[in-house]
Scaffold this motif. Structure first.
Motif, PDB file in Angstrom:
ATOM      1  N   LEU A 143     -31.701 120.898  22.559  1.00 52.43           N
ATOM      2  CA  LEU A 143     -32.421 121.894  21.765  1.00 52.43           C
ATOM      3  C   LEU A 143     -31.999 121.819  20.298  1.00 52.43           C
ATOM      4  N   LEU A 144     -30.703 121.741  20.049  1.00 49.66           N
ATOM      5  CA  LEU A 144     -30.216 121.640  18.671  1.00 49.66           C
ATOM      6  C   LEU A 144     -30.707 120.356  18.006  1.00 49.66           C
ATOM      7  N   ARG A 145     -30.696 119.269  18.753  1.00 51.70           N
ATOM      8  CA  ARG A 145     -31.162 118.000  18.186  1.00 51.70           C
ATOM      9  C   ARG A 145     -32.657 118.084  17.861  1.00 51.70           C
ATOM     10  N   ALA A 146     -33.431 118.746  18.724  1.00 52.12           N
ATOM     11  CA  ALA A 146     -34.871 118.898  18.472  1.00 52.12           C
ATOM     12  C   ALA A 146     -35.129 119.759  17.242  1.00 52.12           C
ATOM     13  N   LEU A 147     -34.202 120.665  16.945  1.00 53.64           N
ATOM     14  CA  LEU A 147     -34.332 121.526  15.767  1.00 53.64           C
ATOM     15  C   LEU A 147     -33.829 120.848  14.492  1.00 53.64           C
ATOM     16  N   GLY A 148     -33.403 119.591  14.616  1.00 56.71           N
ATOM     17  CA  GLY A 148     -32.979 118.832  13.447  1.00 56.71           C
ATOM     18  C   GLY A 148     -31.513 118.926  13.106  1.00 56.71           C
ATOM     19  N   VAL A 149     -30.697 119.486  13.986  1.00 55.81           N
ATOM     20  CA  VAL A 149     -29.260 119.561  13.736  1.00 55.81           C
ATOM     21  C   VAL A 149     -28.670 118.158  13.890  1.00 55.81           C
ATOM     22  N   PRO A 150     -27.866 117.686  12.916  1.00 54.35           N
ATOM     23  CA  PRO A 150     -27.301 116.335  12.994  1.00 54.35           C
ATOM     24  C   PRO A 150     -26.465 116.137  14.260  1.00 54.35           C
ATOM     25  N   ALA A 151     -26.476 114.908  14.764  1.00 53.08           N
ATOM     26  CA  ALA A 151     -25.734 114.599  15.991  1.00 53.08           C
ATOM     27  C   ALA A 151     -24.254 114.883  15.821  1.00 53.08           C
ATOM     28  N   GLY A 152     -23.709 114.604  14.628  1.00 54.25           N
ATOM     29  CA  GLY A 152     -22.296 114.862  14.385  1.00 54.25           C
ATOM     30  C   GLY A 152     -21.950 116.334  14.466  1.00 54.25           C
ATOM     31  N   THR A 153     -22.841 117.180  13.994  1.00 60.13           N
ATOM     32  CA  THR A 153     -22.614 118.631  14.073  1.00 60.13           C
ATOM     33  C   THR A 153     -22.653 119.103  15.519  1.00 60.13           C
ATOM     34  N   VAL A 154     -23.604 118.584  16.290  1.00 59.85           N
ATOM     35  CA  VAL A 154     -23.690 118.939  17.706  1.00 59.85           C
ATOM     36  C   VAL A 154     -22.415 118.515  18.429  1.00 59.85           C
ATOM     37  N   ARG A 155     -21.928 117.326  18.095  1.00 60.33           N
ATOM     38  CA  ARG A 155     -20.689 116.847  18.714  1.00 60.33           C
ATOM     39  C   ARG A 155     -19.526 117.772  18.379  1.00 60.33           C
ATOM     40  N   THR A 156     -19.476 118.237  17.138  1.00 58.14           N
ATOM     41  CA  THR A 156     -18.422 119.159  16.729  1.00 58.14           C
ATOM     42  C   THR A 156     -18.444 120.421  17.575  1.00 58.14           C
ATOM     43  N   GLY A 157     -19.638 120.966  17.796  1.00 55.44           N
ATOM     44  CA  GLY A 157     -19.758 122.159  18.621  1.00 55.44           C
ATOM     45  C   GLY A 157     -19.309 121.914  20.049  1.00 55.44           C
ATOM     46  N   ALA A 158     -19.676 120.759  20.603  1.00 56.52           N
ATOM     47  CA  ALA A 158     -19.279 120.444  21.972  1.00 56.52           C
ATOM     48  C   ALA A 158     -17.767 120.303  22.096  1.00 56.52           C
ATOM     49  N   VAL A 159     -17.151 119.676  21.106  1.00 51.76           N
ATOM     50  CA  VAL A 159     -15.694 119.530  21.112  1.00 51.76           C
ATOM     51  C   VAL A 159     -15.026 120.899  21.069  1.00 51.76           C
ATOM     52  N   LEU A 160     -15.537 121.785  20.231  1.00 50.76           N
ATOM     53  CA  LEU A 160     -14.984 123.129  20.142  1.00 50.76           C
ATOM     54  C   LEU A 160     -15.091 123.865  21.471  1.00 50.76           C
ATOM     55  N   MET A 161     -16.229 123.721  22.130  1.00 53.92           N
ATOM     56  CA  MET A 161     -16.425 124.410  23.404  1.00 53.92           C
ATOM     57  C   MET A 161     -15.439 123.915  24.458  1.00 53.92           C
ATOM     58  N   VAL A 162     -15.177 122.607  24.447  1.00 52.23           N
ATOM     59  CA  VAL A 162     -14.299 122.026  25.464  1.00 52.23           C
ATOM     60  C   VAL A 162     -12.836 122.376  25.219  1.00 52.23           C
ATOM     61  N   GLN A 163     -12.447 122.526  23.945  1.00 56.90           N
ATOM     62  CA  GLN A 163     -11.028 122.683  23.600  1.00 56.90           C
ATOM     63  C   GLN A 163     -10.295 123.723  24.442  1.00 56.90           C
ATOM     64  N   PRO A 164     -10.790 124.950  24.570  1.00 51.48           N
ATOM     65  CA  PRO A 164     -10.004 125.940  25.330  1.00 51.48           C
ATOM     66  C   PRO A 164     -10.033 125.758  26.834  1.00 51.48           C
ATOM     67  N   LEU A 165     -10.907 124.874  27.329  1.00 57.99           N
ATOM     68  CA  LEU A 165     -11.040 124.744  28.776  1.00 57.99           C
ATOM     69  C   LEU A 165      -9.832 124.089  29.425  1.00 57.99           C
ATOM     70  N   TRP A 166      -8.983 123.436  28.609  1.00 58.46           N
ATOM     71  CA  TRP A 166      -7.799 122.842  29.217  1.00 58.46           C
ATOM     72  C   TRP A 166      -6.875 123.922  29.760  1.00 58.46           C
ATOM     73  N   TYR A 167      -6.929 125.144  29.143  1.00 59.34           N
ATOM     74  CA  TYR A 167      -6.155 126.266  29.683  1.00 59.34           C
ATOM     75  C   TYR A 167      -6.560 126.529  31.128  1.00 59.34           C
ATOM     76  N   ILE A 168      -7.870 126.507  31.352  1.00 62.38           N
ATOM     77  CA  ILE A 168      -8.373 126.809  32.691  1.00 62.38           C
ATOM     78  C   ILE A 168      -7.918 125.739  33.676  1.00 62.38           C
ATOM     79  N   ALA A 169      -7.988 124.469  33.260  1.00 63.77           N
ATOM     80  CA  ALA A 169      -7.554 123.383  34.138  1.00 63.77           C
ATOM     81  C   ALA A 169      -6.082 123.537  34.497  1.00 63.77           C
ATOM     82  N   VAL A 170      -5.258 123.825  33.501  1.00 60.45           N
ATOM     83  CA  VAL A 170      -3.827 124.015  33.748  1.00 60.45           C
ATOM     84  C   VAL A 170      -3.604 125.217  34.655  1.00 60.45           C
ATOM     85  N   TYR A 171      -4.318 126.300  34.372  1.00 61.45           N
ATOM     86  CA  TYR A 171      -4.129 127.522  35.150  1.00 61.45           C
ATOM     87  C   TYR A 171      -4.535 127.324  36.614  1.00 61.45           C
TER      88      TYR A 171
END
Length: 407
Positions: free
Chosen positions: A133-161
């Motif tokens: 959806l973001l790519r269809a709205l013209g958001v650069p691929a690098g920006t989308v990747r940044t958002g995905a990285v941010l979303m994943v970052q805290p999930l390692w807490y859950i894996a450890v927990y």
């Protein structure tokens, strides 16, 4: 003035109702500590993370590279010691209650895993749809990747927990075997690995050696919580933890020159958090000792309905806050980037002015997170149908494939 007064009266009524419905046996102090540790996660990510966009693409950046004086802020905002301490105590008590009802350990663990897994799968499935959806709205691929990285970052807490939760029965036996000194054994193991990594032989040891700290490093505070639940962590032990941890923390910083930041700094040769170093355990000792010593006082304070109300709200939305706070920050920055360079949001985090401006953005991030949370909390509850679960699972799998290449 009238709307403020009406709002206060409404809050007082709501607080009174929630207070009345709270069982007398509820450990309010434990809930308070959990809420405090939980709120430190978004505050830490929001204050110690930022964006830079020199080429029109949002990139992750950190103020710690340009502002090392902010490192002590990470000592306050990284409350993993409290987070895992409370988790260990809560899990041990829950396991004991389940055993008393005749519930098998496997069934108990399955219930705990599902409560953690549903929100994670939900946010991953939403991001699987958000990326195209973001790519269809013209958001650069690098920006989308940044958002995905941010979303994943805290999930390692859950894996450890999840791993630590699965080890709860073993932690109970381990604590009994060492009569409450099991956490000290774990600290000694981390100290040995650090000595090999950073001592006289540091240049000769393989780089993967630090991975040996993963399990004992994150298990340390959790084991303290398990021992606390079984009465093996006394006030005297808590004082030893707090004072001894503070002394060790100071020695590691001043004498052995450990990095001051408790989170990773871009470009730094060493990090305390991935995998955890002895400095992480020293800080966890201080935090854990203080939490045990202050528990009774905190419990008395939370008998006040207006103080108890926000604790209940935070705990009810715990997984929503955890899973979506980075998305809230990213979406705010994405919207802001359309307006140009906004101090504290889309400008490089390289000055005190940026830090002061970022403080002003915290309520905005919180408001966006609250809006997201009103919709996303549906992922915390049991899913309504098999078809719904299949769609969410497929979406999460698609996002996982993307994340493996992006993160």
């Amino acid at each position: 003035m009238l709307p403020v007064t009406a709002l206060r009266r409404s809050a007082v009524r709501t607080a009174a109702k929630i207070d009345a419905k709270t069982p007398a046996t509820r450990d309010r102090a434990l809930d308070g500590l959990r809420a405090l540790a939980l709120l430190s996660v978004p505050l830490g990510h929001w204050m110690l993370g930022g964006f830079d966009s020199p080429d029109g693409v949002l990139h992750n950046a950190s103020p710690l590279g340009a502002l090392p004086s902010m490192a002590p802020l990470s000592w306050v905002l990284q409350l993993l010691g409290v987070f895992f301490l409370v988790g260990g105590r809560a899990s041990a008590l829950s396991l004991r209650r389940a055993a008393g009802r005749g519930v098998r350990t496997g069934a108990w663990l399955r219930g705990r895993v599902l409560r953690l897994a549903r929100p994670v799968l939900g946010v991953a499935a939403v991001w699987a749809a958000l990326i195209p959806l973001l790519r269809a709205l013209g958001v650069p691929a690098g920006t989308v990747r940044t958002g995905a990285v941010l979303m994943v970052q805290p999930l390692w807490y859950i894996a450890v927990y999840l791993v630590l939760t699965a080890l709860t029965p073993l932690c109970v036996r381990f604590g009994a075997c060492f009569r409450g000194w099991g956490a000290a054994v774990l600290m000694a193991a981390v100290a040995l690995v650090d000595l090999l990594r950073y001592g006289l032989w540091g240049a000769a040891v393989p780089g993967w050696l630090g991975l040996l700290n993963l399990l004992p490093g994150w298990l340390f505070a959790y084991q303290l919580g398990v021992d606390w639940a079984h009465g093996r962590l006394t006030r005297a032990g808590a004082k030893l933890l707090a004072v001894g941890g503070a002394a060790l923390f100071a020695v590691l910083l001043v004498v052995f020159h450990y990095p001051a930041s408790m989170v990773g700094v871009p470009g730094a040769a060493r990090t305390n958090s991935h995998p955890p170093s002895l400095l992480v355990l020293a800080l966890a000792s201080v935090q854990g000792g203080a939490a045990v010593l202050l528990k009774d006082r905190l419990g008395r304070a939370l008998r006040r309905p207006l103080l108890w109300l926000p604790v209940v709200v935070v705990n009810l939305g715990a997984m929503t806050i955890f899973c979506w706070h980075q998305t809230a920050m990213f979406l705010t920055a994405l919207a802001g980037s359309r307006l140009g360079a906004l101090p504290g949001l889309t400008t490089a985090p390289d000055s005190v002015a940026w830090a002061l401006a970022r403080l002003a953005w915290l309520p905005v991030f919180g408001a966006v997170l609250a809006l997201i949370g009103r919709w996303a909390r549906r992922f915390d509850a049991p899913w309504p149908s098999r078809a719904w679960r299949a769609v969410a699972g497929a979406g999460a799998a698609l996002f996982a494939v993307y994340a493996l290449g992006a993160v």
